[in-house]
Design an enzyme around this catalytic site. Structure first.
Site, PDB file in Angstrom:
ATOM      1  N   THR A 171       7.293   6.824  -2.505  1.00 28.04           N
ATOM      2  CA  THR A 171       7.409   7.169  -3.914  1.00 28.04           C
ATOM      3  C   THR A 171       7.982   8.558  -3.797  1.00 28.04           C
ATOM      4  OG1 THR A 171       5.591   5.764  -4.632  1.00 28.04           O
ATOM      5  CG2 THR A 171       5.882   7.798  -5.866  1.00 28.04           C
TER       6      THR A 171
ATOM      7  N   GLY B 297       1.372   6.370  -2.172  1.00 28.62           N
ATOM      8  CA  GLY B 297       0.605   5.174  -2.521  1.00 28.62           C
ATOM      9  C   GLY B 297      -0.783   5.540  -3.002  1.00 28.62           C
TER      10      GLY B 297
HETATM   11  N1  GLY Z   1       3.872   2.144  -6.036  1.00 29.22           N
HETATM   12  C1  GLY Z   1       2.901   3.142  -5.871  1.00 29.22           C
HETATM   13  C2  GLY Z   1       2.176   3.438  -7.132  1.00 29.22           C
HETATM   14  O1  GLY Z   1       2.731   3.293  -8.206  1.00 29.22           O
HETATM   15  O2  GLY Z   1       1.043   3.792  -7.095  1.00 29.22           O
END
Ligand code: GLY
Length: 571
Positions: free
Chosen positions: A381, A474
């Site tokens: 992310t 994450g």
């Molecule tokens: N894809 C990681 C989150 O949105 O927490």
């Protein structure tokens, strides 16, 4: 040649300042891991994206203008997580102290259903929610940027997307960490795409190489010229749907046409009287979980404990264990499920949740379940933080979910599709790629947003803008942001120290404290925590924070996490 391109861009910008802003021609950018400016700052995962955002600020754009430019630039030069094929959240604080929050999270396609990733025996089909065309939610980033621009932008949209178009067609310079990351993703790119993709280089990438993306440039040009329709309709939509049909994906023209980003009320709370902490509301779990952690920390007197002491780590981990158990039970898309935000943040409820806390011993996770709040619910992310010279701030976190998302590149459109569907609870109790489990509140439903952990945060001190921060990671996003906040507010660290400090994480299940192998906790603390019943699991680094702190005398310090290629750029 690339360097020359860079010089041309800079020279053109200086020319622009001379032509459009008179005296601004003398602007000198400060850039690096830890830099101080007097006017404005952008900190992001890639030096070229930070510079593009800072240039927009120097042209007189506000923090939202710079965010849009940075977001599109990251979609080009940070393909691991920057995206137009994914989604995110943008938190904005205006210089009058008001806030707004934009949810451009992906949505489940209308053809999705609860047991989408299960076989006929009800078992999870390995990889289906992470590595296939079926793993993609309907992308939200482009609608989000257009929506943000419509409400708050001041410069023409075409000026904000143009630097990304130039970066895609001229190419961007590959950073050191990025070269290794791209090389390790090559096998997945080759396996999941029928045509060659620009992210794979014969013989491998090296620092300083140039990566060009002509298909992506053409897609960005369609967005520049046609706005929403340039992505959710016309040729780009056709290419996405064609890509879906190649791999049994289910995103349709209707899914794309119907996608809309949403303005939401952020969550906010006071920490230790002086600090107002504001973050993203559901469908991210980040803001609620962060405020829960801070309230528990305040009650437990964390501010009186020693930094990285056994006492402090034990207290923080035990709070995390209980917060993540609540997350698994109650958090989901508020458009589909009643998330009891007020109950979860209720002080008495949080005290009750900590009643089982034993300062002497770890509470095994199998003895901890979710609570009953009043009123009842890659790791990749990327985050960027911006402060403009008008005093506005943006904290935005955006994602494809896993590193390079699904690794599936929309043929002839040049962008990577997310694998965000894995953030749903694909089967109750089944851990997702971050080991998180979930239940009914986060079950798959058509058109629903999957629960997130993204935690863009803005902290005020004594009513003034103080900290703008966020991170990828994450499930560890929430606990990393929590540590940054308490490292500064409770343990008195500078932002640079707070970001560099060792990180640790507990998420209820699995019942273990994760720590950074290369940046470990003090060994005596680990030993004594072990005696209390905690177990440990070493891993690579946790998070890559991009943060800005504003001092009482107005200095704006940008700090880019030493764990990545991240860079601050300001003036
Ligand atoms: N894809 C990681 C989150 O949105 O927490």
């Amino acid at each position: 040649m690339e360097k020359i391109n860079g010089l041309i861009v800079t020279a053109a910008l200086i020319f622009l300042f001379t032509a459009g802003c008179g005296s601004r021609a003398d602007i000198v950018f400060v850039e690096g891991k830890e830099v101080t400016g007097s006017s404005a700052m952008v900190v992001s995962a890639h030096p070229q994206a930070s510079r593009i955002g800072a240039e927009i600020l120097a042209m007189g754009g506000n923090a939202v203008d710079a965010a849009i430019a940075t977001e599109f630039a990251l979609a080009v030069c940070y393909p691991a997580a920057g995206n137009i094929g994914g989604g995110g959240f943008m938190l904005i604080r205006f210089n009058d102290g008001n806030y707004d929050a934009l949810d451009y999270r992906e949505k489940a396609p209308y053809g999705a259903f609860r047991d989408l990733y299960l076989d006929e025996d009800g078992e999870v089909v390995r990889g289906l929610s992470t590595t296939t065309h079926l793993s993609s939610g309907v992308p939200g980033t482009v609608d989000g940027m257009i929506n943000a621009h419509k409400k708050y932008g001041t410069l023409p949209f075409s000026d904000l997307i143009q630097p990304a178009i130039d970066l895609a067609s001229n190419g961007f310079i590959v950073e050191r960490g990025q070269a290794a990351s791209l090389n390790s993703a090559a096998r997945a790119f080759n396996a999941r795409n029928s045509n060659p993709v620009p992210f794979v280089k014969q013989g491998g990438w090296s620092e300083g190489d140039t990566l060009r993306q002509p298909d992506l440039a053409r897609t960005l040009i369609r967005i520049r010229d046609k706005g929403r329709e340039g992505f959710y309709g016309g040729k780009t939509a056709d290419l996405i749907v064609e890509e879906m049909s190649r791999g049994n994906g289910i995103i349709t023209h209707d899914d794309l046409a119907l996608y809309r980003s949403v303005w939401r009320e952020p969550v906010s709370g006071i920490y230790r009287e002086r600090y107002r902490v504001t973050s993203m509301s559901p469908p991210s779990s980040g803001g609620v979980a962060l405020l829960q952690l801070l309230k528990k920390s305040e009650d437990a007197g964390l501010y009186g404990m020693e930094f990285l002491s056994v006492e402090a780590i034990h207290m923080m981990v035990e709070a995390e264990r209980r917060v993540y158990a609540d997350r698994a039970k109650y958090l989901g898309d508020p458009d589909f499920t009643d998330v009891p935000v007020e109950g979860l943040l209720n002080r008495d409820y949080l005290r009750e949740r900590m009643e089982s806390f034993d300062p002497q011993r770890a509470t095994p996770s199998d003895m901890v379940s979710h609570g009953f709040p009043p009123g009842i619910e890659s790791e990749e992310t990327t985050h960027y933080s911006i402060v403009d010279n008008y005093g506005n701030a943006v904290a935005a976190t955006t994602t494809l979910n896993g590193g390079y998302g699904s690794n599936i590149v929309v043929d002839r459109a040049g962008f990577i599709l997310n694998n965000e569907m894995d953030d749903f609870a694909i089967k109750p109790g089944h851990p997702n790629m971050f080991g998180l489990i979930g239940g009914e509140a986060n079950a798959i439903e058509p058109g629903k947003r999957m629960l997130s952990s993204m935690t863009p945060v803005i902290v005020e001190r004594d009513g003034e803008l103080y900290l703008v921060a966020g991170t990828p990671g994450g499930s560890t996003i929430i606990t990393t942001v929590y540590q940054i906040v308490v490292n500064m507010t409770d343990f008195g660290l500078t932002l640079g120290e707070a970001v560099a400090a060792p990180r640790f994480h507990h998420q209820w299940l699995p019942d273990q404290i994760s720590y950074e192998r290369g940046n470990p906790l003090p060994s005596d603390a680990v030993e004594r925590l072990g005696q209390k019943g905690h177990s440990f699991s070493g891993r690579g680094s946790i998070g890559r924070v991009d943060a800005i702190v504003v001092s009482a005398d107005g200095d704006i310090k940008g700090v880019a996490d030493p764990r990545g290629d991240n860079r601050a750029s300001g003036y």
